[in-house]
Motif scaffolding. Structure first.
Motif, PDB file in Angstrom:
ATOM      1  N   ALA A 310      40.794  44.987  28.876  1.00  0.00           N
ATOM      2  CA  ALA A 310      40.950  45.181  27.578  1.00  0.00           C
ATOM      3  C   ALA A 310      40.493  44.099  26.761  1.00  0.00           C
ATOM      4  CB  ALA A 310      42.112  45.669  27.158  1.00  0.00           C
ATOM      5  N   LEU A 311      39.452  44.224  25.810  1.00  0.00           N
ATOM      6  CA  LEU A 311      39.150  43.049  24.967  1.00  0.00           C
ATOM      7  C   LEU A 311      40.368  42.954  23.862  1.00  0.00           C
ATOM      8  CD1 LEU A 311      35.312  43.830  24.733  1.00  0.00           C
ATOM      9  CD2 LEU A 311      36.641  42.326  26.467  1.00  0.00           C
ATOM     10  N   GLU A 312      41.169  42.472  24.025  1.00  0.00           N
ATOM     11  CA  GLU A 312      42.408  42.070  22.809  1.00  0.00           C
ATOM     12  C   GLU A 312      42.687  40.707  23.299  1.00  0.00           C
ATOM     13  OE1 GLU A 312      45.401  45.214  24.075  1.00  0.00           O
ATOM     14  OE2 GLU A 312      44.044  46.943  23.607  1.00  0.00           O
ATOM     15  N   ASP A 313      43.614  40.460  22.075  1.00  0.00           N
ATOM     16  CA  ASP A 313      44.087  38.980  22.239  1.00  0.00           C
ATOM     17  C   ASP A 313      45.397  38.738  22.882  1.00  0.00           C
ATOM     18  OD1 ASP A 313      42.019  38.367  20.415  1.00  0.00           O
ATOM     19  OD2 ASP A 313      43.260  39.042  18.711  1.00  0.00           O
ATOM     20  N   ALA A 314      45.938  39.709  23.606  1.00  0.00           N
ATOM     21  CA  ALA A 314      47.483  39.498  24.259  1.00  0.00           C
ATOM     22  C   ALA A 314      47.478  40.550  25.139  1.00  0.00           C
ATOM     23  CB  ALA A 314      48.442  39.531  23.519  1.00  0.00           C
ATOM     24  N   VAL A 315      46.430  40.546  26.401  1.00  0.00           N
ATOM     25  CA  VAL A 315      46.614  41.507  27.145  1.00  0.00           C
ATOM     26  C   VAL A 315      47.792  40.908  28.381  1.00  0.00           C
ATOM     27  CG1 VAL A 315      45.333  42.702  29.257  1.00  0.00           C
ATOM     28  CG2 VAL A 315      44.055  42.006  27.052  1.00  0.00           C
ATOM     29  N   PRO A 316      48.457  41.814  28.936  1.00  0.00           N
ATOM     30  CA  PRO A 316      49.598  41.337  29.734  1.00  0.00           C
ATOM     31  C   PRO A 316      48.836  40.910  31.160  1.00  0.00           C
ATOM     32  CG  PRO A 316      50.253  43.483  29.031  1.00  0.00           C
ATOM     33  CD  PRO A 316      48.664  43.376  28.627  1.00  0.00           C
ATOM     34  N   LEU A 317      49.330  39.745  31.672  1.00  0.00           N
ATOM     35  CA  LEU A 317      48.800  38.911  32.795  1.00  0.00           C
ATOM     36  C   LEU A 317      48.650  39.957  33.854  1.00  0.00           C
ATOM     37  CD1 LEU A 317      47.458  36.358  34.233  1.00  0.00           C
ATOM     38  CD2 LEU A 317      50.097  36.107  34.667  1.00  0.00           C
ATOM     39  N   ALA A 318      49.622  40.641  34.245  1.00  0.00           N
ATOM     40  CA  ALA A 318      49.702  41.711  35.258  1.00  0.00           C
ATOM     41  C   ALA A 318      48.605  42.812  35.377  1.00  0.00           C
ATOM     42  CB  ALA A 318      50.996  42.316  35.472  1.00  0.00           C
ATOM     43  N   GLU A 319      48.267  43.188  33.996  1.00  0.00           N
ATOM     44  CA  GLU A 319      47.158  44.109  33.918  1.00  0.00           C
ATOM     45  C   GLU A 319      45.856  43.385  34.075  1.00  0.00           C
ATOM     46  OE1 GLU A 319      45.317  46.501  30.191  1.00  0.00           O
ATOM     47  OE2 GLU A 319      47.349  46.379  29.977  1.00  0.00           O
ATOM     48  N   VAL A 320      45.563  42.355  33.626  1.00  0.00           N
ATOM     49  CA  VAL A 320      44.378  41.531  33.967  1.00  0.00           C
ATOM     50  C   VAL A 320      44.125  41.003  35.441  1.00  0.00           C
ATOM     51  CG1 VAL A 320      43.100  39.450  33.550  1.00  0.00           C
ATOM     52  CG2 VAL A 320      44.381  40.384  31.626  1.00  0.00           C
ATOM     53  N   MET A 321      45.448  40.727  36.323  1.00  0.00           N
ATOM     54  CA  MET A 321      45.207  40.601  37.539  1.00  0.00           C
ATOM     55  C   MET A 321      44.761  41.821  38.301  1.00  0.00           C
ATOM     56  SD  MET A 321      45.630  37.461  38.083  1.00  0.00           S
ATOM     57  CE  MET A 321      45.961  37.270  39.731  1.00  0.00           C
ATOM     58  N   LYS A 322      45.564  43.130  37.935  1.00  0.00           N
ATOM     59  CA  LYS A 322      45.088  44.141  38.443  1.00  0.00           C
ATOM     60  C   LYS A 322      43.660  44.456  38.490  1.00  0.00           C
ATOM     61  CE  LYS A 322      46.427  48.892  39.079  1.00  0.00           C
ATOM     62  NZ  LYS A 322      47.711  50.108  38.168  1.00  0.00           N
ATOM     63  N   ALA A 323      43.095  44.354  37.169  1.00  0.00           N
ATOM     64  CA  ALA A 323      41.690  44.576  36.863  1.00  0.00           C
ATOM     65  C   ALA A 323      40.787  43.731  37.728  1.00  0.00           C
ATOM     66  CB  ALA A 323      41.419  44.294  35.342  1.00  0.00           C
ATOM     67  N   VAL A 324      41.067  42.605  37.855  1.00  0.00           N
ATOM     68  CA  VAL A 324      40.109  41.515  38.692  1.00  0.00           C
ATOM     69  C   VAL A 324      40.293  41.901  40.132  1.00  0.00           C
ATOM     70  CG1 VAL A 324      39.822  39.080  39.200  1.00  0.00           C
ATOM     71  CG2 VAL A 324      40.460  39.778  36.927  1.00  0.00           C
ATOM     72  N   GLU A 325      41.631  42.302  40.393  1.00  0.00           N
ATOM     73  CA  GLU A 325      41.352  42.608  42.180  1.00  0.00           C
ATOM     74  C   GLU A 325      41.039  43.810  42.294  1.00  0.00           C
ATOM     75  OE1 GLU A 325      45.827  42.852  42.455  1.00  0.00           O
ATOM     76  OE2 GLU A 325      46.127  40.963  41.865  1.00  0.00           O
ATOM     77  N   GLY A 326      40.848  44.808  41.485  1.00  0.00           N
ATOM     78  CA  GLY A 326      40.079  45.825  41.360  1.00  0.00           C
ATOM     79  C   GLY A 326      38.555  45.908  41.637  1.00  0.00           C
ATOM     80  N   LEU A 327      38.254  44.785  41.415  1.00  0.00           N
ATOM     81  CA  LEU A 327      36.611  44.516  41.342  1.00  0.00           C
ATOM     82  C   LEU A 327      36.336  44.598  42.758  1.00  0.00           C
ATOM     83  CD1 LEU A 327      35.966  41.888  38.539  1.00  0.00           C
ATOM     84  CD2 LEU A 327      35.441  44.429  38.546  1.00  0.00           C
ATOM     85  N   GLY A 328      37.272  44.248  43.811  1.00  0.00           N
ATOM     86  CA  GLY A 328      36.755  44.121  45.247  1.00  0.00           C
ATOM     87  C   GLY A 328      36.053  43.146  45.553  1.00  0.00           C
ATOM     88  N   LEU A 329      35.913  41.925  44.781  1.00  0.00           N
ATOM     89  CA  LEU A 329      34.869  40.874  45.231  1.00  0.00           C
ATOM     90  C   LEU A 329      35.196  40.192  46.548  1.00  0.00           C
ATOM     91  CD1 LEU A 329      34.610  39.389  41.389  1.00  0.00           C
ATOM     92  CD2 LEU A 329      32.926  41.032  42.711  1.00  0.00           C
ATOM     93  N   ARG A 330      34.181  39.719  47.112  1.00  0.00           N
ATOM     94  CA  ARG A 330      34.394  39.239  48.514  1.00  0.00           C
ATOM     95  C   ARG A 330      34.031  37.849  48.524  1.00  0.00           C
ATOM     96  NH1 ARG A 330      35.196  43.334  52.310  1.00  0.00           N
ATOM     97  NH2 ARG A 330      34.447  42.087  53.748  1.00  0.00           N
ATOM     98  N   TRP A 331      34.346  36.985  49.377  1.00  0.00           N
ATOM     99  CA  TRP A 331      34.077  35.467  49.728  1.00  0.00           C
ATOM    100  C   TRP A 331      32.512  35.625  50.108  1.00  0.00           C
ATOM    101  CZ3 TRP A 331      36.620  30.745  49.723  1.00  0.00           C
ATOM    102  CH2 TRP A 331      37.711  30.863  49.324  1.00  0.00           C
ATOM    103  N   GLY A 332      31.880  34.525  49.574  1.00  0.00           N
ATOM    104  CA  GLY A 332      30.569  34.218  49.990  1.00  0.00           C
ATOM    105  C   GLY A 332      30.437  33.432  51.325  1.00  0.00           C
ATOM    106  N   THR A 333      29.292  32.793  51.444  1.00  0.00           N
ATOM    107  CA  THR A 333      29.311  31.789  52.562  1.00  0.00           C
ATOM    108  C   THR A 333      28.842  30.294  51.935  1.00  0.00           C
ATOM    109  OG1 THR A 333      26.794  32.577  52.561  1.00  0.00           O
ATOM    110  CG2 THR A 333      28.325  33.650  54.126  1.00  0.00           C
ATOM    111  N   SER A 334      29.342  29.345  52.826  1.00  0.00           N
ATOM    112  CA  SER A 334      28.957  28.054  52.471  1.00  0.00           C
ATOM    113  C   SER A 334      27.526  27.754  52.433  1.00  0.00           C
ATOM    114  CB  SER A 334      29.366  27.109  53.507  1.00  0.00           C
ATOM    115  OG  SER A 334      29.229  25.800  53.164  1.00  0.00           O
ATOM    116  N   ASP A 335      27.129  26.732  51.495  1.00  0.00           N
ATOM    117  CA  ASP A 335      25.732  26.446  51.602  1.00  0.00           C
ATOM    118  C   ASP A 335      25.180  25.325  52.474  1.00  0.00           C
ATOM    119  OD1 ASP A 335      26.548  24.272  50.227  1.00  0.00           O
ATOM    120  OD2 ASP A 335      25.585  24.807  48.223  1.00  0.00           O
ATOM    121  N   GLY A 336      26.546  24.961  52.989  1.00  0.00           N
ATOM    122  CA  GLY A 336      26.018  23.849  53.863  1.00  0.00           C
ATOM    123  C   GLY A 336      26.101  22.464  53.330  1.00  0.00           C
ATOM    124  N   ASN A 337      26.476  22.217  52.160  1.00  0.00           N
ATOM    125  CA  ASN A 337      26.381  20.915  51.799  1.00  0.00           C
ATOM    126  C   ASN A 337      27.640  20.217  51.381  1.00  0.00           C
ATOM    127  OD1 ASN A 337      23.394  20.446  51.165  1.00  0.00           O
ATOM    128  ND2 ASN A 337      23.636  22.244  49.557  1.00  0.00           N
TER     129      ASN A 337
END
Length: 337
Positions: A310-337
């Motif tokens: 939600a593009l608001e000025d005071a979104v509950p942290l729990a709601e934000v965390m749930k939305a970010v977790e829901g993206l299902g993003l995965r770890w990448g791989t090291s670039d070796g540097n």
């Protein structure tokens, strides 16, 4: 502990004359190419100027709400890599994120040459900071017992600029970044290193990202990343006010923190840094996107925020965390540097 700064104090603090610091704790440079850079940055008889303000901070509890709308408003994307140009007008204060190891500046004297080590090479007093902190406090950590302990170093002179871009004519057809630096010959390194006269001043924020994970990010990993960035950004703002003696605008310069050797996901690390900047009360987050692919990743991250939170000025942290977790993003791989 509140987040307004009234009762937040560092775990460790040192205030040292830069020249005296380097004389008492000379950097221990082990690799010949790093030594070549050091000799250009500080030729025989030269000493750093100014005063170094070191501090290390305990994690600060996350606030209960997130100003998502403001997070997007204060974030500015820039192509390329750190240019160390100010974003704010005086008396604003600027900080640059050091993509740190949990062991502060640990590889500054080695042949390694990722973002952390490059910053140390261009700001040679940072090696002396590590040596002083080790002697005074027995350890030099940006993370302890699994919790972030961000480090601030204000007043470091940037005394040279190292061109790591590919340049066939200059003897670096694949550039000098990462492991290519150690493999380069001395003359190639010297040609790539240009002294900055007079030196400029950088305020450094050293925070360690999680490393070498796999699969989908867990809620605990996401919260830890947000906590690290939030605490680092918040204490940079508080320290700016202490050093300035008044409330001043504060900007943090960053990029794809933790997304190289540590294998972090660019979209997640971008989203969480954008949110943390507003939660910490910054006035600007200057985000360096490297190349065209990085620019695309940054825009994708911003679009995901706009679509999923939600593009608001005071979104509950729990709601934000749930939305970010829901993206299902995965770890990448090291670039070796």
């Amino acid at each position: 502990m509140s987040n307004d700064g009234c009762d937040i104090q560092p775990m460790e603090r040192l205030s040292l004359d830069a020249a005296e610091l380097m004389r008492a704790y000379p950097p221990r440079i082990r690799h010949r190419n790093k030594l070549a850079v050091f000799e250009i940055a500080l030729p025989h008889g030269a000493e750093p100027g100014g005063r170094i303000e070191y501090s290390r901070w305990a994690p600060v509890p996350l606030p209960e709400t997130v100003p998502v709308r403001r997070a997007l408003d204060i974030t500015v994307a820039k192509p390329g890599f750190y240019d160390y140009q100010p974003h704010l007008s005086p008396p604003g204060m600027e900080w640059h994120v050091n993509f740190a190891d949990p062991d502060l500046f640990v590889a500054y004297g080695s042949g390694l040459f990722a973002q952390d080590e490059m910053m140390c090479a261009e700001h040679p007093v940072l090696g002396s900071v590590r040596e002083a902190v080790l002697e005074r406090f027995a350890s030099a950590l940006t993370e302890e017992d699994g919790q972030p302990t961000p480090v601030l170093v204000a007043g470091a002179e940037r005394r040279c600029r190292i061109d790591t871009s590919p340049d066939l004519a200059a003897g670096r057809p694949e550039g000098l970044y990462g492991r290519r630096f150690a493999a380069a010959d001395l003359e190639t390194v010297r040609r790539a290193t240009v002294p900055i006269v007079p030196p400029t001043i950088t305020n450094v924020l050293a925070i360690a990202a999680p490393s070498y994970g796999h699969g989908r990010y867990t809620p605990e990993e996401i919260q830890q990343i947000l906590l690290t960035a939030f605490t680092g950004f918040l204490v940079a703002r508080l320290e700016s006010e202490r050093l300035a003696g008044e409330t001043v605008p504060v900007a943090v310069h960053t990029g794809f923190w933790g997304c190289g050797a540590f294998g972090g996901n660019r979209l997640l690390m971008t989203i969480l840094q954008i949110l943390a900047a507003a939660m910490a009360g910054l006035d600007a987050l200057v985000y360096f996107t490297a190349d065209a692919a990085g620019g695309n990743d940054f825009r994708t991250a911003v679009q995901l925020l706009r679509e999923r939170v939600a593009l608001e000025d005071a979104v509950p942290l729990a709601e934000v965390m749930k939305a970010v977790e829901g993206l299902g993003l995965r770890w990448g791989t090291s670039d070796g540097n």
